[in-house]
Design a protein around this motif. Structure first.
Motif, PDB file in Angstrom:
ATOM      1  N   ARG A  83      50.933  42.110  47.110  1.00 34.56           N
ATOM      2  CA  ARG A  83      50.939  41.888  48.560  1.00 34.56           C
ATOM      3  C   ARG A  83      49.639  42.375  49.189  1.00 34.56           C
ATOM      4  NH1 ARG A  83      56.259  43.337  51.986  1.00 34.56           N
ATOM      5  NH2 ARG A  83      57.100  42.293  50.126  1.00 34.56           N
ATOM      6  N   ARG A  84      49.096  43.475  48.678  1.00 37.65           N
ATOM      7  CA  ARG A  84      47.840  44.011  49.224  1.00 37.65           C
ATOM      8  C   ARG A  84      46.663  43.099  48.890  1.00 37.65           C
ATOM      9  NH1 ARG A  84      51.423  46.104  51.170  1.00 37.65           N
ATOM     10  NH2 ARG A  84      51.896  48.304  51.466  1.00 37.65           N
ATOM     11  N   ALA A  85      46.776  42.370  47.792  1.00 40.34           N
ATOM     12  CA  ALA A  85      45.709  41.445  47.401  1.00 40.34           C
ATOM     13  C   ALA A  85      46.041  40.018  47.811  1.00 40.34           C
ATOM     14  CB  ALA A  85      45.489  41.509  45.893  1.00 40.34           C
ATOM     15  N   GLY A  86      46.955  39.890  48.748  1.00 39.30           N
ATOM     16  CA  GLY A  86      47.484  38.582  49.118  1.00 39.30           C
ATOM     17  C   GLY A  86      46.474  37.625  49.690  1.00 39.30           C
ATOM     18  N   ALA A  87      45.360  38.138  50.170  1.00 37.00           N
ATOM     19  CA  ALA A  87      44.354  37.255  50.759  1.00 37.00           C
ATOM     20  C   ALA A  87      43.592  36.467  49.697  1.00 37.00           C
ATOM     21  CB  ALA A  87      43.361  38.070  51.592  1.00 37.00           C
ATOM     22  N   GLY A  88      43.678  36.904  48.445  1.00 36.69           N
ATOM     23  CA  GLY A  88      42.950  36.226  47.381  1.00 36.69           C
ATOM     24  C   GLY A  88      43.642  34.939  46.954  1.00 36.69           C
ATOM     25  N   SER A  89      42.936  34.143  46.150  1.00 34.18           N
ATOM     26  CA  SER A  89      43.529  32.914  45.649  1.00 34.18           C
ATOM     27  C   SER A  89      44.579  33.245  44.593  1.00 34.18           C
ATOM     28  CB  SER A  89      42.440  32.024  45.036  1.00 34.18           C
ATOM     29  OG  SER A  89      41.966  32.594  43.830  1.00 34.18           O
ATOM     30  N   HIS A  90      45.395  32.239  44.253  1.00 33.03           N
ATOM     31  CA  HIS A  90      46.433  32.458  43.261  1.00 33.03           C
ATOM     32  C   HIS A  90      45.834  32.757  41.895  1.00 33.03           C
ATOM     33  CE1 HIS A  90      48.869  29.810  46.173  1.00 33.03           C
ATOM     34  NE2 HIS A  90      49.164  31.064  46.383  1.00 33.03           N
ATOM     35  N   ASN A  91      44.679  32.178  41.600  1.00 34.20           N
ATOM     36  CA  ASN A  91      44.011  32.467  40.326  1.00 34.20           C
ATOM     37  C   ASN A  91      43.573  33.929  40.259  1.00 34.20           C
ATOM     38  OD1 ASN A  91      44.296  29.829  39.438  1.00 34.20           O
ATOM     39  ND2 ASN A  91      42.327  29.181  40.298  1.00 34.20           N
ATOM     40  N   VAL A  92      43.084  34.438  41.382  1.00 36.45           N
ATOM     41  CA  VAL A  92      42.673  35.846  41.428  1.00 36.45           C
ATOM     42  C   VAL A  92      43.880  36.755  41.228  1.00 36.45           C
ATOM     43  CG1 VAL A  92      41.739  37.666  42.901  1.00 36.45           C
ATOM     44  CG2 VAL A  92      40.652  35.412  42.878  1.00 36.45           C
ATOM     45  N   LEU A  93      44.994  36.412  41.875  1.00 36.59           N
ATOM     46  CA  LEU A  93      46.200  37.234  41.735  1.00 36.59           C
ATOM     47  C   LEU A  93      46.721  37.204  40.297  1.00 36.59           C
ATOM     48  CD1 LEU A  93      48.103  36.342  45.035  1.00 36.59           C
ATOM     49  CD2 LEU A  93      46.818  38.415  44.511  1.00 36.59           C
ATOM     50  N   ALA A  94      46.589  36.069  39.636  1.00 38.05           N
ATOM     51  CA  ALA A  94      47.000  35.992  38.235  1.00 38.05           C
ATOM     52  C   ALA A  94      46.164  36.941  37.383  1.00 38.05           C
ATOM     53  CB  ALA A  94      46.867  34.557  37.723  1.00 38.05           C
ATOM     54  N   ILE A  95      44.868  37.008  37.673  1.00 35.24           N
ATOM     55  CA  ILE A  95      43.985  37.933  36.946  1.00 35.24           C
ATOM     56  C   ILE A  95      44.373  39.381  37.250  1.00 35.24           C
ATOM     57  CG2 ILE A  95      41.600  38.730  36.707  1.00 35.24           C
ATOM     58  CD1 ILE A  95      40.733  35.838  37.261  1.00 35.24           C
ATOM     59  N   VAL A  96      44.778  39.643  38.494  1.00 36.37           N
ATOM     60  CA  VAL A  96      45.237  40.984  38.860  1.00 36.37           C
ATOM     61  C   VAL A  96      46.447  41.381  38.015  1.00 36.37           C
ATOM     62  CG1 VAL A  96      46.305  42.347  40.691  1.00 36.37           C
ATOM     63  CG2 VAL A  96      44.322  40.920  41.200  1.00 36.37           C
ATOM     64  N   THR A  97      47.361  40.437  37.789  1.00 38.83           N
ATOM     65  CA  THR A  97      48.544  40.758  36.976  1.00 38.83           C
ATOM     66  C   THR A  97      48.160  41.062  35.529  1.00 38.83           C
ATOM     67  OG1 THR A  97      49.031  38.444  36.381  1.00 38.83           O
ATOM     68  CG2 THR A  97      50.001  39.296  38.427  1.00 38.83           C
ATOM     69  N   ILE A  98      47.073  40.453  35.038  1.00 40.38           N
ATOM     70  CA  ILE A  98      46.596  40.786  33.695  1.00 40.38           C
ATOM     71  C   ILE A  98      46.177  42.259  33.646  1.00 40.38           C
ATOM     72  CG2 ILE A  98      44.802  40.359  31.971  1.00 40.38           C
ATOM     73  CD1 ILE A  98      44.769  37.451  32.853  1.00 40.38           C
ATOM     74  N   GLY A  99      45.456  42.701  34.681  1.00 41.86           N
ATOM     75  CA  GLY A  99      45.056  44.103  34.746  1.00 41.86           C
ATOM     76  C   GLY A  99      46.243  45.038  34.809  1.00 41.86           C
ATOM     77  N   VAL A 100      47.256  44.677  35.614  1.00 45.06           N
ATOM     78  CA  VAL A 100      48.474  45.485  35.711  1.00 45.06           C
ATOM     79  C   VAL A 100      49.158  45.572  34.351  1.00 45.06           C
ATOM     80  CG1 VAL A 100      50.775  45.615  36.728  1.00 45.06           C
ATOM     81  CG2 VAL A 100      48.822  44.971  38.148  1.00 45.06           C
ATOM     82  N   ASP A 101      49.214  44.438  33.649  1.00 40.79           N
ATOM     83  CA  ASP A 101      49.874  44.405  32.343  1.00 40.79           C
ATOM     84  C   ASP A 101      49.140  45.304  31.351  1.00 40.79           C
ATOM     85  OD1 ASP A 101      51.830  43.079  30.450  1.00 40.79           O
ATOM     86  OD2 ASP A 101      49.942  42.587  29.472  1.00 40.79           O
ATOM     87  N   ILE A 102      47.823  45.267  31.367  1.00 40.00           N
ATOM     88  CA  ILE A 102      47.044  46.097  30.443  1.00 40.00           C
ATOM     89  C   ILE A 102      47.316  47.578  30.690  1.00 40.00           C
ATOM     90  CG2 ILE A 102      44.696  46.824  29.826  1.00 40.00           C
ATOM     91  CD1 ILE A 102      43.819  43.921  30.321  1.00 40.00           C
ATOM     92  N   VAL A 103      47.332  47.969  31.967  1.00 41.21           N
ATOM     93  CA  VAL A 103      47.553  49.381  32.307  1.00 41.21           C
ATOM     94  C   VAL A 103      48.943  49.835  31.864  1.00 41.21           C
ATOM     95  CG1 VAL A 103      47.814  51.020  34.203  1.00 41.21           C
ATOM     96  CG2 VAL A 103      45.915  49.386  34.219  1.00 41.21           C
ATOM     97  N   LEU A 104      49.980  49.077  32.244  1.00 48.52           N
ATOM     98  CA  LEU A 104      51.359  49.473  31.927  1.00 48.52           C
ATOM     99  C   LEU A 104      51.637  49.415  30.429  1.00 48.52           C
ATOM    100  CD1 LEU A 104      53.386  47.744  34.801  1.00 48.52           C
ATOM    101  CD2 LEU A 104      52.755  50.145  34.589  1.00 48.52           C
ATOM    102  N   THR A 105      51.199  48.340  29.780  1.00 50.47           N
ATOM    103  CA  THR A 105      51.465  48.193  28.352  1.00 50.47           C
ATOM    104  C   THR A 105      50.741  49.259  27.535  1.00 50.47           C
ATOM    105  OG1 THR A 105      51.758  45.792  28.617  1.00 50.47           O
ATOM    106  CG2 THR A 105      51.362  46.612  26.393  1.00 50.47           C
ATOM    107  N   THR A 106      49.524  49.586  27.929  1.00 51.59           N
ATOM    108  CA  THR A 106      48.768  50.627  27.216  1.00 51.59           C
ATOM    109  C   THR A 106      49.482  51.969  27.294  1.00 51.59           C
ATOM    110  OG1 THR A 106      46.659  49.520  27.667  1.00 51.59           O
ATOM    111  CG2 THR A 106      46.569  51.859  27.090  1.00 51.59           C
ATOM    112  N   GLU A 107      49.970  52.316  28.476  1.00 54.09           N
ATOM    113  CA  GLU A 107      50.671  53.588  28.631  1.00 54.09           C
ATOM    114  C   GLU A 107      51.994  53.595  27.870  1.00 54.09           C
ATOM    115  OE1 GLU A 107      51.830  57.362  29.548  1.00 54.09           O
ATOM    116  OE2 GLU A 107      49.837  56.418  29.626  1.00 54.09           O
ATOM    117  N   LEU A 108      52.729  52.489  27.938  1.00 57.69           N
ATOM    118  CA  LEU A 108      54.018  52.428  27.248  1.00 57.69           C
ATOM    119  C   LEU A 108      53.842  52.465  25.731  1.00 57.69           C
ATOM    120  CD1 LEU A 108      55.794  49.781  29.498  1.00 57.69           C
ATOM    121  CD2 LEU A 108      56.527  52.145  29.170  1.00 57.69           C
ATOM    122  N   THR A 109      52.863  51.736  25.215  1.00 55.23           N
ATOM    123  CA  THR A 109      52.624  51.780  23.762  1.00 55.23           C
ATOM    124  C   THR A 109      52.142  53.154  23.325  1.00 55.23           C
ATOM    125  OG1 THR A 109      50.408  50.845  24.133  1.00 55.23           O
ATOM    126  CG2 THR A 109      52.154  49.316  23.545  1.00 55.23           C
TER     127      THR A 109
END
Length: 296
Positions: A83-109
């Motif tokens: 929501r905070r990055a909502g002004a960006g395009s959908h492609n940008v938000l998809a890339i943001v989710t990749i970053g979120v996944d890397i952070v969470l998955t790295t910590e969980l693993t």
């Protein structure tokens, strides 16, 4: 013939689980038009909490907490990041989710390490004999649970106020907002629902005949991604069909791997992606996806 029926039944049951994961992709895409690449971390988070809590609280309480926590994590990702990055395009938000996944998955693993965590399910290694066909009881439970959850979701999507708001948002977000639908609330609920479905899927991916939850469990979400794509990213029905296609394809290709040795080892892991490519060549929007028309 018996081997084929066993593989087919196993494929349908694991395909139903893939359909749950694919449904999470579709729900978020319909609400926000964002492809959520952080879905794997939601799945891993839900399964991890169930595994850690079940020795203390028991299986069913741990499952409820795990599902609720995965839903909360999904909602927090939407509220604090998307929501905070909502002004960006959908492609940008998809890339943001990749970053979120890397952070969470790295910590969980990192937390899981080299362990294989048991989820403490009540079914254990029991098998069911259907005539001459033998199948794990967990596979049948997975099929029943996935079918029930998908049916409840489709009914809610069609008949409840939340479902109507979701469909209106997917059709035309701007008009839906003018009609009084709160887009932020729709988006938040979509991420929460996707997280909850991912946690349930994590359970059935980690029970018998699988040894348990490990650091590679989140890769299952990658297998479910072709299911969402080939079914159509904006189609809930497509998620169900895509999940079953991927599950059956993977099971049959893995089961007949020796006969298909000329295609190379590990063809079962690659086959869903090959099917996705073939279907997209024939139907670029997926089997049930909406084809965009552009007036020129």
């Amino acid at each position: 013939m018996i081997t084929f029926l066993e593989l087919l039944l196993n494929g349908i049951s694991i395909g139903a689980v893939y359909a749950l994961i694919a449904l999470g992709f579709v729900v978020i895409f319909k609400a926000t038009e964002v492809v959520n690449f952080a879905h794997a971390s939601l799945l891993l988070a839900g399964g991890y909490l169930v595994a850690r809590l079940q020795p203390v609280t028991g299986f069913w309480a741990a499952l409820l907490v795990g599902v609720a926590a995965a839903a909360a994590v999904g909602a927090l990702i939407e509220f604090l990041i998307i929501r905070r990055a909502g002004a960006g395009s959908h492609n940008v938000l998809a890339i943001v989710t990749i970053g979120v996944d890397i952070v969470l998955t790295t910590e969980l693993t990192r937390q899981i390490g080299t362990e294989i965590l048991a989820l403490g399910d009540p079914w254990g290694d029991a098998v069911v004999h259907l005539g001459q066909v033998t199948v794990a009881e967990t596979r049948l439970v997975a099929l029943g649970a996935a079918a029930t959850l998908i049916t409840l979701f489709l009914l809610a999507f069609k008949y409840t106020g939340w479902g109507i708001a979701m469909r209106a948002t997917a059709e035309d977000a701007e008009t839906a907002a003018l009609m009084g639908i709160r887009l932020g609330r729709v988006s938040l609920s979509a991420w929460a629902v996707a997280g909850a479905l991912a946690a349930v899927a994590a359970l059935f991916l980690c029970v018998f005949p699988t040894p348990g939850l490990d650091r590679g469990t989140s890769l299952a979400a990658i297998k479910a991604f072709p299911a969402a794509i080939l079914g159509g990213l904006d189609s809930t029905t497509g998620a169900l069909a895509g999940g079953l296609i991927v599950g059956v394809t993977e099971a049959l290709m893995s089961g007949y791997q020796n006969q298909l040795a000329f295609l190379g080892r590990g063809i079962g892991d690659v086959a869903p992606f090959l099917v996705m490519v073939v279907i997209l060549l024939l139907r670029p929007a997926g089997l049930f996806g909406t084809r965009e028309t552009v007036r020129v």
